[in-house]
Design a protein around this motif. Sequence first.
Motif, PDB file in Angstrom:
ATOM      1  N   ARG A  70     -38.400 -22.323 -18.415  1.00 41.56           N
ATOM      2  CA  ARG A  70     -38.753 -23.562 -18.727  1.00 41.56           C
ATOM      3  C   ARG A  70     -38.542 -24.653 -17.487  1.00 41.56           C
ATOM      4  N   SER A  71     -39.186 -25.443 -17.201  1.00 39.83           N
ATOM      5  CA  SER A  71     -39.174 -26.319 -15.968  1.00 39.83           C
ATOM      6  C   SER A  71     -37.736 -27.011 -15.907  1.00 39.83           C
ATOM      7  N   GLY A  72     -37.143 -27.001 -14.694  1.00 40.33           N
ATOM      8  CA  GLY A  72     -35.819 -27.433 -14.620  1.00 40.33           C
ATOM      9  C   GLY A  72     -34.565 -26.422 -14.994  1.00 40.33           C
ATOM     10  N   GLU A  73     -34.782 -25.313 -15.340  1.00 41.99           N
ATOM     11  CA  GLU A  73     -33.913 -24.433 -15.846  1.00 41.99           C
ATOM     12  C   GLU A  73     -32.973 -23.904 -14.392  1.00 41.99           C
ATOM     13  N   LEU A  74     -33.612 -23.607 -13.399  1.00 49.43           N
ATOM     14  CA  LEU A  74     -33.178 -23.315 -11.890  1.00 49.43           C
ATOM     15  C   LEU A  74     -32.821 -24.114 -11.515  1.00 49.43           C
ATOM     16  N   SER A  75     -31.526 -24.627 -11.330  1.00 44.26           N
ATOM     17  CA  SER A  75     -30.991 -25.685 -10.426  1.00 44.26           C
ATOM     18  C   SER A  75     -29.704 -25.428  -9.615  1.00 44.26           C
ATOM     19  N   ASP A  76     -29.326 -26.019  -8.436  1.00 40.68           N
ATOM     20  CA  ASP A  76     -28.175 -25.607  -7.953  1.00 40.68           C
ATOM     21  C   ASP A  76     -26.852 -25.743  -8.780  1.00 40.68           C
ATOM     22  N   ASN A  77     -26.908 -26.586  -9.486  1.00 45.68           N
ATOM     23  CA  ASN A  77     -25.504 -26.877 -10.273  1.00 45.68           C
ATOM     24  C   ASN A  77     -25.422 -26.141 -11.672  1.00 45.68           C
ATOM     25  N   LYS A  78     -26.502 -25.427 -11.766  1.00 41.72           N
ATOM     26  CA  LYS A  78     -26.536 -23.984 -12.743  1.00 41.72           C
ATOM     27  C   LYS A  78     -26.201 -22.861 -12.436  1.00 41.72           C
ATOM     28  N   TYR A  79     -26.802 -22.569 -11.001  1.00 43.25           N
ATOM     29  CA  TYR A  79     -26.801 -21.224 -11.024  1.00 43.25           C
ATOM     30  C   TYR A  79     -26.489 -20.878  -9.410  1.00 43.25           C
ATOM     31  N   ARG A  80     -25.810 -19.702  -8.900  1.00 43.74           N
ATOM     32  CA  ARG A  80     -25.399 -19.501  -7.513  1.00 43.74           C
ATOM     33  C   ARG A  80     -26.688 -18.851  -6.879  1.00 43.74           C
ATOM     34  N   GLY A  81     -27.559 -18.148  -7.597  1.00 43.92           N
ATOM     35  CA  GLY A  81     -28.611 -17.321  -6.963  1.00 43.92           C
ATOM     36  C   GLY A  81     -29.613 -16.897  -8.230  1.00 43.92           C
ATOM     37  N   VAL A  82     -30.948 -16.346  -7.637  1.00 40.71           N
ATOM     38  CA  VAL A  82     -31.761 -16.290  -8.370  1.00 40.71           C
ATOM     39  C   VAL A  82     -32.483 -14.848  -7.717  1.00 40.71           C
ATOM     40  N   VAL A  83     -32.551 -13.909  -8.531  1.00 39.53           N
ATOM     41  CA  VAL A  83     -33.265 -12.741  -8.461  1.00 39.53           C
ATOM     42  C   VAL A  83     -34.716 -12.854  -9.272  1.00 39.53           C
ATOM     43  N   THR A  84     -35.753 -12.490  -8.407  1.00 43.06           N
ATOM     44  CA  THR A  84     -37.026 -12.389  -8.894  1.00 43.06           C
ATOM     45  C   THR A  84     -37.429 -10.823  -9.062  1.00 43.06           C
ATOM     46  N   ALA A 103     -38.738 -22.922  -5.207  1.00 41.83           N
ATOM     47  CA  ALA A 103     -38.958 -23.489  -3.900  1.00 41.83           C
ATOM     48  C   ALA A 103     -38.059 -24.410  -3.528  1.00 41.83           C
ATOM     49  N   LYS A 104     -37.615 -25.244  -4.634  1.00 44.93           N
ATOM     50  CA  LYS A 104     -36.590 -26.220  -4.256  1.00 44.93           C
ATOM     51  C   LYS A 104     -35.013 -25.850  -4.605  1.00 44.93           C
ATOM     52  N   PHE A 105     -34.898 -24.710  -4.953  1.00 44.43           N
ATOM     53  CA  PHE A 105     -33.521 -24.102  -5.192  1.00 44.43           C
ATOM     54  C   PHE A 105     -32.925 -23.683  -3.770  1.00 44.43           C
ATOM     55  N   SER A 106     -31.539 -24.182  -3.699  1.00 44.20           N
ATOM     56  CA  SER A 106     -30.887 -23.863  -2.373  1.00 44.20           C
ATOM     57  C   SER A 106     -30.151 -22.766  -2.070  1.00 44.20           C
ATOM     58  N   GLY A 107     -29.664 -22.043  -3.407  1.00 51.07           N
ATOM     59  CA  GLY A 107     -28.957 -21.058  -3.395  1.00 51.07           C
ATOM     60  C   GLY A 107     -29.553 -19.679  -2.853  1.00 51.07           C
ATOM     61  N   THR A 108     -28.893 -18.544  -3.128  1.00 52.16           N
ATOM     62  CA  THR A 108     -29.591 -17.253  -2.676  1.00 52.16           C
ATOM     63  C   THR A 108     -30.623 -16.937  -3.390  1.00 52.16           C
ATOM     64  N   LYS A 109     -31.626 -16.460  -2.696  1.00 50.75           N
ATOM     65  CA  LYS A 109     -32.788 -15.913  -3.318  1.00 50.75           C
ATOM     66  C   LYS A 109     -33.019 -14.711  -3.053  1.00 50.75           C
ATOM     67  N   LEU A 110     -33.349 -13.879  -4.160  1.00 55.06           N
ATOM     68  CA  LEU A 110     -33.836 -12.448  -3.672  1.00 55.06           C
ATOM     69  C   LEU A 110     -35.092 -11.973  -4.657  1.00 55.06           C
TER      70      LEU A 110
END
Length: 135
Positions: A70-84, A103-110
Amino acid sequence: MKRYLLLICLSILSILSIHIPVQADDNLPVLLVYDSENVYYNGSKKIDSVQRMLTADGLKVKTVMLENYRSGELSDNKYRGVVTLINWQEADLSNDNFTHDRAKFSGTKLHIGPNLQDDELEGLRAKKGMILGSS
Protein backbone atom coordinates in the motif's frame (compact mmCIF):
# COMPACT_ATOMS: atom_id res chain seq x y z
CA MET A 1 20.09 -23.70 -8.07
CA LYS A 2 21.85 -24.19 -4.76
CA ARG A 3 24.75 -22.02 -5.95
CA TYR A 4 22.27 -19.32 -6.90
CA LEU A 5 20.67 -19.34 -3.44
CA LEU A 6 24.07 -19.38 -1.72
CA LEU A 7 25.18 -16.40 -3.79
CA ILE A 8 21.99 -14.55 -2.90
CA CYS A 9 22.48 -15.36 0.79
CA LEU A 10 26.04 -14.14 0.88
CA SER A 11 25.18 -11.00 -1.04
CA ILE A 12 22.30 -10.09 1.25
CA LEU A 13 24.28 -10.68 4.41
CA SER A 14 27.26 -8.67 3.27
CA ILE A 15 25.27 -5.76 1.87
CA LEU A 16 22.77 -5.44 4.69
CA SER A 17 25.16 -6.05 7.57
CA ILE A 18 27.76 -3.61 6.31
CA HIS A 19 25.83 -0.85 4.57
CA ILE A 20 22.67 -0.33 6.59
CA PRO A 21 23.07 3.04 8.27
CA VAL A 22 22.52 3.12 12.00
CA GLN A 23 19.39 5.10 12.68
CA ALA A 24 17.92 6.47 15.86
CA ASP A 25 15.85 3.31 16.23
CA ASP A 26 18.03 0.23 15.70
CA ASN A 27 14.91 -1.94 15.82
CA LEU A 28 13.65 -0.80 12.44
CA PRO A 29 12.85 -3.82 10.26
CA VAL A 30 13.75 -4.57 6.67
CA LEU A 31 10.84 -4.70 4.24
CA LEU A 32 10.92 -7.75 1.95
CA VAL A 33 8.65 -7.30 -1.07
CA TYR A 34 8.19 -10.23 -3.46
CA ASP A 35 6.24 -10.43 -6.70
CA SER A 36 4.96 -14.01 -6.55
CA GLU A 37 5.46 -17.20 -4.58
CA ASN A 38 5.95 -19.04 -7.89
CA VAL A 39 5.43 -22.41 -6.21
CA TYR A 40 6.22 -24.30 -9.42
CA TYR A 41 9.87 -23.12 -9.26
CA ASN A 42 10.31 -23.28 -5.47
CA GLY A 43 9.74 -19.55 -5.07
CA SER A 44 8.40 -20.10 -1.56
CA LYS A 45 11.77 -21.54 -0.57
CA LYS A 46 13.55 -18.46 -1.93
CA ILE A 47 11.32 -16.16 0.11
CA ASP A 48 11.88 -18.29 3.19
CA SER A 49 15.65 -18.34 2.61
CA VAL A 50 15.87 -14.57 2.35
CA GLN A 51 13.75 -14.15 5.49
CA ARG A 52 15.95 -16.59 7.42
CA MET A 53 19.18 -14.93 6.29
CA LEU A 54 17.97 -11.54 7.39
CA THR A 55 16.72 -12.73 10.77
CA ALA A 56 19.90 -14.77 11.32
CA ASP A 57 21.78 -11.49 11.00
CA GLY A 58 19.65 -10.03 13.79
CA LEU A 59 17.32 -8.05 11.56
CA LYS A 60 13.58 -7.87 11.90
CA VAL A 61 11.76 -8.54 8.64
CA LYS A 62 8.32 -7.61 7.41
CA THR A 63 7.33 -9.51 4.27
CA VAL A 64 4.65 -8.36 1.86
CA MET A 65 3.51 -9.53 -1.56
CA LEU A 66 3.88 -6.81 -4.20
CA GLU A 67 0.17 -6.73 -5.03
CA ASN A 68 -0.64 -6.15 -1.33
CA TYR A 69 1.79 -3.23 -0.91
CA ARG A 70 0.00 0.00 0.00
CA SER A 71 1.14 3.55 -0.76
CA GLY A 72 3.25 5.12 1.97
CA GLU A 73 4.19 1.83 3.64
CA LEU A 74 7.90 2.17 2.81
CA SER A 75 9.35 5.19 4.55
CA ASP A 76 12.68 6.09 6.13
CA ASN A 77 11.20 6.25 9.63
CA LYS A 78 9.61 2.77 9.36
CA TYR A 79 12.30 0.67 7.65
CA ARG A 80 16.09 0.50 7.56
CA GLY A 81 16.16 -1.25 4.19
CA VAL A 82 14.08 -2.80 1.45
CA VAL A 83 14.67 -6.04 -0.45
CA THR A 84 12.79 -6.57 -3.73
CA LEU A 85 12.62 -10.25 -4.68
CA ILE A 86 11.51 -11.15 -8.21
CA ASN A 87 10.46 -14.80 -8.33
CA TRP A 88 8.52 -14.84 -11.59
CA GLN A 89 9.76 -12.43 -14.24
CA GLU A 90 7.32 -13.72 -16.86
CA ALA A 91 4.39 -12.44 -14.82
CA ASP A 92 5.71 -8.88 -15.24
CA LEU A 93 3.91 -7.83 -12.06
CA SER A 94 4.20 -4.25 -10.89
CA ASN A 95 2.81 -1.87 -8.30
CA ASP A 96 3.19 1.84 -9.03
CA ASN A 97 2.81 2.71 -5.34
CA PHE A 98 5.79 0.53 -4.43
CA THR A 99 7.90 1.78 -7.34
CA HIS A 100 7.24 5.39 -6.32
CA ASP A 101 7.90 4.81 -2.61
CA ARG A 102 11.06 2.77 -3.28
CA ALA A 103 12.44 5.54 -5.49
CA LYS A 104 11.99 8.06 -2.64
CA PHE A 105 13.37 5.71 0.04
CA SER A 106 16.88 6.67 1.20
CA GLY A 107 17.74 3.50 3.15
CA THR A 108 19.51 0.44 1.80
CA LYS A 109 17.91 -1.07 -1.30
CA LEU A 110 18.59 -4.57 -2.60
CA HIS A 111 17.07 -6.17 -5.71
CA ILE A 112 17.17 -9.96 -6.16
CA GLY A 113 16.24 -11.38 -9.53
CA PRO A 114 15.54 -10.01 -13.00
CA ASN A 115 13.50 -6.99 -14.11
CA LEU A 116 15.48 -4.15 -12.59
CA GLN A 117 13.48 -0.95 -12.75
CA ASP A 118 14.84 2.10 -14.58
CA ASP A 119 15.80 3.90 -11.36
CA GLU A 120 17.66 0.78 -10.17
CA LEU A 121 19.54 0.54 -13.47
CA GLU A 122 20.43 4.20 -13.23
CA GLY A 123 21.78 3.69 -9.70
CA LEU A 124 24.01 0.91 -11.04
CA ARG A 125 24.99 3.01 -14.08
CA ALA A 126 23.66 0.21 -16.29
CA LYS A 127 21.34 -0.07 -19.26
CA LYS A 128 18.61 -2.57 -20.03
CA GLY A 129 20.07 -5.59 -21.77
CA MET A 130 23.47 -5.40 -20.05
CA ILE A 131 24.61 -8.57 -18.34
CA LEU A 132 25.34 -7.83 -14.71
CA GLY A 133 27.62 -10.37 -13.05
CA SER A 134 27.11 -13.43 -15.22
CA SER A 135 28.71 -16.66 -14.05
